[in-house]
Design an enzyme around this catalytic site. Structure first.
Site, PDB file in Angstrom:
ATOM      1  N   GLU A 417       5.507  -3.524  -0.912  1.00 19.96           N
ATOM      2  CA  GLU A 417       4.431  -4.546  -0.881  1.00 19.96           C
ATOM      3  C   GLU A 417       3.060  -3.882  -1.102  1.00 19.96           C
ATOM      4  O   GLU A 417       2.065  -4.281  -0.506  1.00 19.96           O
ATOM      5  CB  GLU A 417       4.416  -5.334   0.444  1.00 19.96           C
TER       6      GLU A 417
HETATM    7  C1  LIG Z   1      13.720   0.095  -0.424  1.00 19.33           C
HETATM    8  C2  LIG Z   1      12.772  -0.340  -1.494  1.00 19.33           C
HETATM    9  C3  LIG Z   1      12.750  -1.677  -1.880  1.00 19.33           C
HETATM   10  C4  LIG Z   1      11.883  -2.088  -2.902  1.00 19.33           C
HETATM   11  N1  LIG Z   1      11.948  -3.380  -3.345  1.00 19.33           N
HETATM   12  C5  LIG Z   1      11.264  -3.730  -4.473  1.00 19.33           C
HETATM   13  C6  LIG Z   1      11.467  -5.016  -5.069  1.00 19.33           C
HETATM   14  O1  LIG Z   1      12.232  -5.863  -4.575  1.00 19.33           O
HETATM   15  N2  LIG Z   1      10.823  -5.285  -6.229  1.00 19.33           N
HETATM   16  C7  LIG Z   1       9.968  -4.396  -6.809  1.00 19.33           C
HETATM   17  O2  LIG Z   1       9.409  -4.725  -7.850  1.00 19.33           O
HETATM   18  N3  LIG Z   1       9.746  -3.180  -6.262  1.00 19.33           N
HETATM   19  C8  LIG Z   1      10.375  -2.823  -5.112  1.00 19.33           C
HETATM   20  N4  LIG Z   1      10.190  -1.573  -4.569  1.00 19.33           N
HETATM   21  C9  LIG Z   1       9.270  -0.636  -5.194  1.00 19.33           C
HETATM   22  C10 LIG Z   1       8.023  -0.404  -4.394  1.00 19.33           C
HETATM   23  O3  LIG Z   1       7.212  -1.532  -4.451  1.00 19.33           O
HETATM   24  C11 LIG Z   1       7.347   0.868  -4.919  1.00 19.33           C
HETATM   25  O4  LIG Z   1       8.143   1.950  -4.483  1.00 19.33           O
HETATM   26  C12 LIG Z   1       5.941   1.016  -4.462  1.00 19.33           C
HETATM   27  O5  LIG Z   1       5.150   0.060  -5.100  1.00 19.33           O
HETATM   28  C13 LIG Z   1       5.367   2.399  -4.768  1.00 19.33           C
HETATM   29  O6  LIG Z   1       5.597   2.770  -6.085  1.00 19.33           O
HETATM   30  P1  LIG Z   1       6.217   4.223  -6.414  1.00 19.33           P
HETATM   31  O7  LIG Z   1       7.393   4.397  -5.538  1.00 19.33           O
HETATM   32  O8  LIG Z   1       6.417   4.301  -7.886  1.00 19.33           O
HETATM   33  O9  LIG Z   1       5.110   5.217  -5.964  1.00 19.33           O
HETATM   34  P2  LIG Z   1       3.834   5.714  -6.800  1.00 19.33           P
HETATM   35  O10 LIG Z   1       3.102   4.531  -7.311  1.00 19.33           O
HETATM   36  O11 LIG Z   1       4.258   6.744  -7.766  1.00 19.33           O
HETATM   37  O12 LIG Z   1       3.005   6.386  -5.663  1.00 19.33           O
HETATM   38  C14 LIG Z   1       3.243   7.701  -5.193  1.00 19.33           C
HETATM   39  C15 LIG Z   1       2.171   8.051  -4.161  1.00 19.33           C
HETATM   40  O13 LIG Z   1       0.892   8.039  -4.801  1.00 19.33           O
HETATM   41  C16 LIG Z   1       0.032   7.117  -4.172  1.00 19.33           C
HETATM   42  N5  LIG Z   1      -0.788   6.467  -5.185  1.00 19.33           N
HETATM   43  C17 LIG Z   1      -0.390   5.833  -6.305  1.00 19.33           C
HETATM   44  N6  LIG Z   1      -1.448   5.343  -6.950  1.00 19.33           N
HETATM   45  C18 LIG Z   1      -2.537   5.666  -6.238  1.00 19.33           C
HETATM   46  C19 LIG Z   1      -3.934   5.444  -6.386  1.00 19.33           C
HETATM   47  N7  LIG Z   1      -4.443   4.732  -7.384  1.00 19.33           N
HETATM   48  N8  LIG Z   1      -4.757   5.952  -5.453  1.00 19.33           N
HETATM   49  C20 LIG Z   1      -4.296   6.645  -4.402  1.00 19.33           C
HETATM   50  N9  LIG Z   1      -2.992   6.867  -4.197  1.00 19.33           N
HETATM   51  C21 LIG Z   1      -2.119   6.396  -5.110  1.00 19.33           C
HETATM   52  C22 LIG Z   1       0.945   6.118  -3.477  1.00 19.33           C
HETATM   53  O14 LIG Z   1       0.302   5.473  -2.390  1.00 19.33           O
HETATM   54  C23 LIG Z   1       2.075   7.021  -3.028  1.00 19.33           C
HETATM   55  O15 LIG Z   1       1.748   7.673  -1.832  1.00 19.33           O
HETATM   56  C24 LIG Z   1      11.016  -1.157  -3.508  1.00 19.33           C
HETATM   57  C25 LIG Z   1      11.015   0.169  -3.086  1.00 19.33           C
HETATM   58  C26 LIG Z   1      11.890   0.586  -2.110  1.00 19.33           C
HETATM   59  C27 LIG Z   1      11.898   2.040  -1.725  1.00 19.33           C
END
Ligand SMILES: Cc1cc2nc3c(=O)[nH]c(=O)nc-3n(C[C@H](O)[C@H](O)[C@H](O)COP(=O)(O)OP(=O)(O)OC[C@H]3O[C@@H](n4cnc5c(N)ncnc54)[C@H](O)[C@@H]3O)c2cc1C
Length: 612
Positions: A417
């Site tokens: 979220e």
């Molecule tokens: C169990 C689970 C269920 C999920 N369910 C869904 C779902 O139903 N539908 C869906 O669409 N997605 C879903 N997700 C995905 C989830 O929303 C993403 O994992 C989340 O948005 C973070 O994206 P990422 O994992 O690619 O991390 P990244 O975006 O790569 O982030 C990596 C790190 O960098 C930080 N970061 C990234 N950008 C910035 C910035 N601009 N400034 C500062 N810090 C930053 C982040 O906070 C994080 O600490 C799910 C994930 C999990 C693990």
């Protein structure tokens, strides 16, 4: 549209205005204001969670999805999935407070509540808000009863937070009958057993798939659509009983009538849905925290060490007290926010009642508060489950006891979220944007504060002579401190403040804690003085104690955050002057939080759970 059934209607206020406007206890909605109908639904959801979900925990955790689906259907039969669905499509069309109550009370087993929340929230709401009549007629009745389960697919391997950067592409077929989708989605909740998926992709010209003009759009995809495959289940740290899989779209043929909303407007769908997801996540964290605390209290009473129950030890009581206070504060923040959303929704004219743009505008107004609930709620739950593992100690570290699972399950809430980093940036960024565009009178408030603090006497304290006068004073001064820090930072960086992420996050922390303390304070005052008192043994006391206890904790976050911001943006004489102001603003007589903690813990121990 949501019908306002709240028993204590509150005023619709400007989102984010808590920082600059004073509120009275009667201005906010609290759990004490729940209507009889809302109490009944809370009871139905709580009974269902306790009697149906918890006994099936082992099977759910072992990914017996037939069990999970059976329970989702049962929840549907009870009407628990229909609250946000319009009556015309088999729903109950109730207020958002009811929706939050269900998220809260259903959350006793995170794997199940994640499946449930994904279905009723991000799974179903895009269709409720953006679907055509034909789409709604086709799918909503099945989703409202749990006959079909929904999923929402935005994230991809290379785009999570950076969600608008999706690589999945959609191309209109030569005959104009289908969109052909290619790409992969990742981390999709409910993917393993869902029937309907809202999938985001960019509509593009096949000759130029990377074009900047590619249009972010959403599509409704049924599970058996040709070219659509669900990948293998992920093996996760927590919420192991929930389904999380990738989706593979390989020349996936989606009928044109399954485009959801307008082509190129998919980002509206993606972002607007998240506000709802965030307040519900905050609510769900409350349910998780209550059950963890109940487990912690039970264990602490039973476990003996040095010839006593460990619940007799001050350091164990401190953990129970901290958990109790946080839950009280979280309830206050959550239902205050959702009450405001309902109040805003109630201002929609009758003839616009189903106009999704009007609905979203009202909800988006509280984007800051929704992000606050998400961040604060997820970190509150982490703190509570951590306390409970420590209370169980060795037994908290092994799988046979519930503390271990709750600890693992909690962690995801800071990631999905919108990560807490992203949400912190939203909180400050959104408020600053509103200040710059004049939607929120933040700049005049900062100017007034600068004039005021440059001249003695010391800042005034709340003059209401009740037991929370000190906390009201702390709060009033914390608001001034946040204005001082925000004002100084924005003066230095102007529109480039967003690039100073550490400062943005410190400001967000100040705002979050201010909202937390104010919500608790208003709720506690309403409980002790309000007309809606429910005669319960601990009620008045607990509110006052929890507020006093939490306000002291909040200052341990607010003060250092303000210091860091000032040190980063000012130097020399200017810094010294500002630190002198800071010292005046944080000056207060400390509360005896040790004694308060013992009393809060006693109430939880006597009640055998969170006492309210
Ligand atoms: C169990 C689970 C269920 C999920 N369910 C869904 C779902 O139903 N539908 C869906 O669409 N997605 C879903 N997700 C995905 C989830 O929303 C993403 O994992 C989340 O948005 C973070 O994206 P990422 O994992 O690619 O991390 P990244 O975006 O790569 O982030 C990596 C790190 O960098 C930080 N970061 C990234 N950008 C910035 C910035 N601009 N400034 C500062 N810090 C930053 C982040 O906070 C994080 O600490 C799910 C994930 C999990 C693990």
């Amino acid at each position: 549209m949501a019908t306002a059934t709240t028993s204590a209607p509150v005023k619709a206020v400007t989102g984010g205005s808590f920082l600059i406007e004073e509120r009275q206890p009667s201005d906010i909605f609290t759990p004490e204001d729940f209507s009889d109908e809302q109490r009944q639904i809370a009871e139905t959801a709580a009974q269902f969670a306790a009697n149906e979900v918890l006994p099936a925990a082992d099977e759910i955790e072992a990914k017996h999805f037939d069990v999970t689906r059976g329970l989702l259907k049962k929840a549907g039969d009870l009407g628990l999935m229909a609250v946000d669905v319009p009556e015309a499509y088999g729903g109950l069309e109730m207020d958002k407070v009811t929706s939050a109550i269900i998220a809260d009370r259903m959350s006793v087993l995170a794997s199940f509540s994640v499946a449930f929340s994904a279905h009723v929230g991000i799974g179903t709401l895009p269709l409720v808000w953006y679907g055509t009549d034909a789409q709604k007629e086709k799918y909503l009745p099945k989703l409202a009863t749990g006959e079909w389960i929904a999923a929402y697919a935005l994230s991809e391997a290379s785009s999570g937070s950076d969600a608008m950067n999706v690589r999945t592409r959609a191309v209109l077929s030569g005959d104009g009958q289908h969109y052909i989708l290619n790409g992969e989605k990742m981390w999709i909740t409910n993917a393993g057993f869902a029937d309907l998926y809202t999938v985001f992709a960019k509509i593009t010209d096949p000759a130029d798939p990377e074009s900047k003009n590619a249009k972010m759009s959403a599509f409704l995809i049924e599970r058996d659509t040709p070219g659509f495959t669900v990948g293998a289940e992920e093996h996760k740290l927590g919420i192991r009983g929930s389904s999380t899989c990738p989706l593979i779209l390989s020349d996936c043929k989606v009928p044109v009538e399954n485009l959801l909303g307008e082509a190129g407007k998919g980002h509206h769908i993606a972002f607007n849905i998240l506000n709802i997801g965030r307040f519900k996540l905050g609510a769900a964290c409350l349910g998780g925290a209550r059950i963890s605390l109940a487990n912690g209290v039970k264990y602490a009473k039973e476990r003996k060490a040095f010839g006593k129950s460990i619940s007799d030890f001050g350091l164990i009581q401190q953990k129970l007290a901290d958990s109790t206070a946080r839950i009280f504060v979280g309830e206050a923040m959550t239902y205050r926010t959702v009450g405001m959303i309902d109040a805003a929704l109630a201002t929609i004219p009758e003839d616009q009642a189903h106009n999704s743009r009007e609905i979203q505008k009202r909800i988006e107004e509280y984007a800051v508060e929704c992000s606050i609930l998400k961040v604060w709620g997820s970190e509150m739950l982490d703190a509570v489950v951590d306390h409970v593992v420590q209370i169980y100690a060795g037994y908290g570290y092994v799988e046979e006891y519930p503390a271990e699972r709750a600890y693992r399950d909690s962690r995801i809430n800071r990631i999905f979220e919108g990560t807490n980093e992203i949400n912190r940036l939203i909180i400050t960024g959104f408020l600053m944007k509103r200040a710059m565009t004049g939607q929120l009178a933040l700049l005049p408030a900062i100017k007034q504060l600068m004039d005021e603090v440059m001249s003695p006497p010391a800042p005034g304290f709340d003059d209401a002579p009740d037991e929370l006068a000190r906390e009201a004073g702390i709060l009033a001064n914390a608001k001034k401190l946040a204005l001082l820090a925000a004002g100084t930072a924005s003066q230095k960086y102007m529109s480039n403040l967003a690039d100073q992420q550490e400062i943005m996050a410190d400001l967000a922390d100040m705002l979050i804690e201010i909202y937390a303390v104010e919500s608790a304070l208003l709720r506690a005052r309403k409980m002790t003085k309000g007309t809606n008192r429910v005669p319960q043994v601990y009620e008045g006391d607990l509110g006052v104690l929890a507020t006093q206890y939490y306000a002291a904790h909040a200052m341990t976050i607010i003060e250092p955050a303000a210091r860091r911001v000032l040190a980063a943006v000012a130097e020399g004489d200017m810094l010294r002057t500002q630190l002198a102001i800071l010292r005046r603003l944080v000056k207060h007589e400390p509360a005896d939080t040790i004694q308060m903690g013992r009393e809060l813990a006693r109430q939880a121990i006597d009640a055998g759970r969170y006492p309210l």
